[in-house]
Design an enzyme around this catalytic site. Structure first.
Site, PDB file in Angstrom:
ATOM      1  CB  CYS A 283      -0.880  -0.558   1.097  1.00  0.00           C
ATOM      2  SG  CYS A 283      -0.444  -0.246   2.766  1.00  0.00           S
ATOM      3  CG  HIS A 625      -3.826   0.711   4.951  1.00  0.00           C
ATOM      4  ND1 HIS A 625      -3.591  -0.228   3.699  1.00  0.00           N
ATOM      5  CD2 HIS A 625      -5.520   0.778   4.050  1.00  0.00           C
ATOM      6  CE1 HIS A 625      -4.159  -0.110   2.776  1.00  0.00           C
ATOM      7  NE2 HIS A 625      -5.232   0.743   3.027  1.00  0.00           N
TER       8      HIS A 625
END
Length: 690
Positions: A283, A625
């Site tokens: 990510c 994230h």
């Protein structure tokens, strides 16, 4: 818990989905923060402090054991505690060691005698060997995009049917009918003019030529056939121009024609709104690639430049000596990237043709390989080439999802610090990526310049100028003696500004840190505030007391603001400052600039517009994230990029985000006072409205 009875009943499958890094994200919300894999089935979901999807899976399936993918903790929902023991076969220990090897891509093991056993497949080759997995994901990308097109086609059909029943739709149909009638009248008038023109031309050709013309024809006889006879033959074979007027179009057909008009119809997928599949804790890479692709000048540079052809030319043999083909002598311009080589050579047509591809049909495998090839064709891996290829796909308006295998492979080879599937920092990746791209451009442009065509060398210099200058600014470090008022100035370059939080957010231990929102302007003021120099750091003849201040003396075109959210807590632990930072769509940098250096600038040169935001979701440095907000100039809206999941959003949602890196685009450049015309390639970058 020392002893969990449920572990003894565990029967772990050898082909568990947790062994696939592409599955290391929540299947429901797509986050990579606090991801738990069920040890009884293939389900992977987020923890109870995120969206509780793993807990809901336990409540539905009654599967008690789950393993945290990144930290490798095992939790039992029935015992409501962490598990410390293992089953008799040692499955948990084996699973942890396997996941660690996959994460680091290091498959070496040590025996009891101390010998190191190396895997027959190296880390780099292991990435290439999973061709089946890559082909499977590429087919999923194709199916996902085909489904996207199918859904939008059905929505368009339903909307057109509903629109035809509304007063506005009926008015639109009437306007289209009148427009068709006017177009038909213009077409008839054009045909009449054409017939009159042909008739006059035939009459002129049938009249006898003058004497001077006959003499001229005798001197220079024309081998061509008389045009009059050819035209008469064509008129005999051609259908009659007098046609009956077209039958009146029905309202339904007319409305469908409006929807299918190539002039008014936009691409089903807005260019730039293409998701990037998470290949295993990637990510951080996906968010940065989305940001760079939405920087107009940066994207346009790499859409034009493809170094793959140049590097293959320089690396024709291992010694670095190469000879150009007789077809392309030294100094000649090589064919463009969109052309193809002669037979026997590899095709360089990087832009795939989507004639039958993802608009509901099946695309051939050749086009898929041109998107993100499984392995670079040249031994010399090029990040510039991968950016060129990836940006072409993302901005083609054809694909809703793409798997950036080749980009990840190139990053692994050229930036070893990011090798493997461990979680990484997006800010560090951005700096390393730009540094490697700059080195590649400099090396390619200066190595054997006689072998590179002049046009290609010029393009490389232009792109290098963009990469060097788009984020480049200058800081004035001014040290002032408090006794004699002597000032010592030093100019320092910068590519981003790392902003620290005020002191009230740095308390630890018994003291409680403030949770009030912090202002971005407050952090910029702290960056440029006056700082006292203590001790014998500064020597000014007989004086020693001084103060230091940093000020911006040259503004970059794109301003990167890195918020230093992570701080050291203890010796080896870094914790996150999770307070919200308020930032606006517009940023005025004039209060933080040196007045002497920027006195000649217009007031508009200090104004910046928000263009992108990188967010970090999570509580720690080694976990979490990354997602990104990007302004899409093609659609005129903001897009939230969460790996493969993208959706449009309002600017109010963007301003509420927990920003980690902010990107602001200068509204007016300081060279010429025009809107964003500092860099030479193509159109000016489009910034969101203030």
């Amino acid at each position: 818990m020392d002893k969990c009875k449920h572990v003894g009943r565990l029967r772990l499958a050898q082909d568990h989905s947790i062994l696939n890094p592409q599955k290391w994200h929540c299947v429901d919300c797509n986050t990579t923060e606090s991801v738990w894999a069920c040890l009884s089935c293939s389900h992977v979901a987020c923890g109870r402090y995120i969206e509780e999807h793993a807990l809901r899976h336990f409540q539905d399936s009654k599967h008690p054991l789950a393993l945290e993918v990144n930290e490798l903790y095992v939790f039992c929902y029935l015992c409501d505690d962490y598990v410390l023991n293992d089953n008799t076969t040692g499955d948990l220990k084996l699973l942890r060691s396997t996941l660690s090897a996959i994460k680091s891509q290091n498959y070496d093991c040590t025996t009891r005698s101390g010998r190191t056993l190396r895997s027959m497949v190296s880390a780099d080759d292991s990435f290439i060997s999973h061709e089946g997995a890559q082909a499977f994901l590429q087919n999923e990308d194709r199916a996902f995009t085909a489904l996207w097109h199918r859904r939008h086609a059905l929505l368009g059909k339903v909307f057109r049917s509903w629109f035809a029943l509304t007063p506005k739709g009926k008015q639109r149909l009437e306007e289209e009918r009148l427009r068709e009638e006017a177009e038909h009248k213009r077409e008839e008038a054009r045909k009449r003019r054409q017939q009159l023109k042909h008739k006059l031309k035939e009459e002129m050709e049938s009249t006898p030529p003058r004497k001077s013309s006959r003499l001229q024809q005798q001197i220079q006889p024309s081998p061509k056939i008389e045009s009059s006879s050819v035209q008469k033959m064509n008129q005999k074979n051609a259908p009659s121009t007098k046609q009956n007027p077209p039958a009146p179009t029905s309202d339904k057909a007319r409305l469908k024609k409006i929807g299918n008009s190539p002039i008014k119809r936009k691409p089903t997928v807005t260019p730039g709104v293409t998701g990037l599949r998470n290949l295993g804790n990637t990510c951080y890479m996906n968010s940065i690639l989305q940001i760079l692709s939405h920087l107009h000048v940066f994207r346009e540079c790499f859409l034009q430049l493809d170094l793959n052809q140049t590097q293959e030319l320089l690396a024709a043999d291992g010694s670095g000596k190469t000879r150009l083909s007789s077809k392309y002598p030294p100094g000649a311009e090589l064919p463009r990237v969109t052309q193809k080589h002669t037979k026997g050579q590899r095709s360089l047509a990087r832009r795939p043709s989507f004639s039958l591809g993802l608009s509901g049909g099946a695309s051939n495998s050749r086009n898929m390989e041109l998107i993100q090839p499984k392995e670079p064709s040249s031994k010399h891996i090029s990040l510039c080439h991968e950016l060129h290829t990836l940006f072409q796909v993302m901005w083609s308006g054809k694909w809703a999802l793409v798997s950036p295998f080749a980009m990840l492979h190139s990053v692994w080879r050229l930036i070893p610090a990011f090798h493997g599937y461990a979680q990484q920092d997006a800010q560090e990746f951005l700096c390393e990526l730009l540094d490697k791209v700059q080195q590649e451009l400099e090396t390619t442009g200066t190595r054997y310049p006689a072998l590179i065509p002049t046009s290609q060398r010029k393009l490389i210099r232009q792109v290098l100028n963009v990469v060097n200058n788009i984020f480049h600014g200058q800081l004035l470090s001014q040290v002032t003696c408090l006794v004699c008022d002597h000032k010592s100035n030093t100019i320092e370059p910068f590519w981003d500004l790392s902003l620290e939080f005020p002191e009230r957010y740095h308390f630890s231990g018994k003291a409680t840190a403030s949770q009030r929102p912090c202002l971005l302007t407050e952090m910029l003021a702290k960056f440029t505030e006056t700082e006292a120099l203590e001790g014998k750091i500064y020597a000014c003849d007989q004086c020693n007391k001084a103060q230091k201040q940093l000020m911006v003396c040259r503004l970059p075109q794109v301003l990167r603001l890195h918020l230093k959210r992570f701080r050291w807590s203890g010796r080896n632990h870094r914790e996150k400052i999770g307070v919200h930072v308020r930032f606006d769509q517009m940023l005025n940098m004039e209060p933080y600039c040196c007045r002497e250096s920027t006195a000649a600038l217009r007031a508009d040169c200090f104004i910046y517009d928000l263009s992108s935001v990188v967010m970090h979701h999570g509580k720690g440095f080694g976990s979490g994230h990354y997602t990104a907000f990007c302004y899409n100039p093609e659609g005129g809206f903001w897009v939230h990029c969460n790996d493969s999941k993208l959706h449009s959003c309002a600017v109010e949602e963007v301003c509420k985000a927990q920003a980690y890196i902010l990107f602001y685009t200068q509204r007016v450049t300081q060279e010429n006072g025009h809107l964003s015309e500092r860099l030479p390639l193509h159109d000016s970058p489009q910034s969101p409205p203030p």
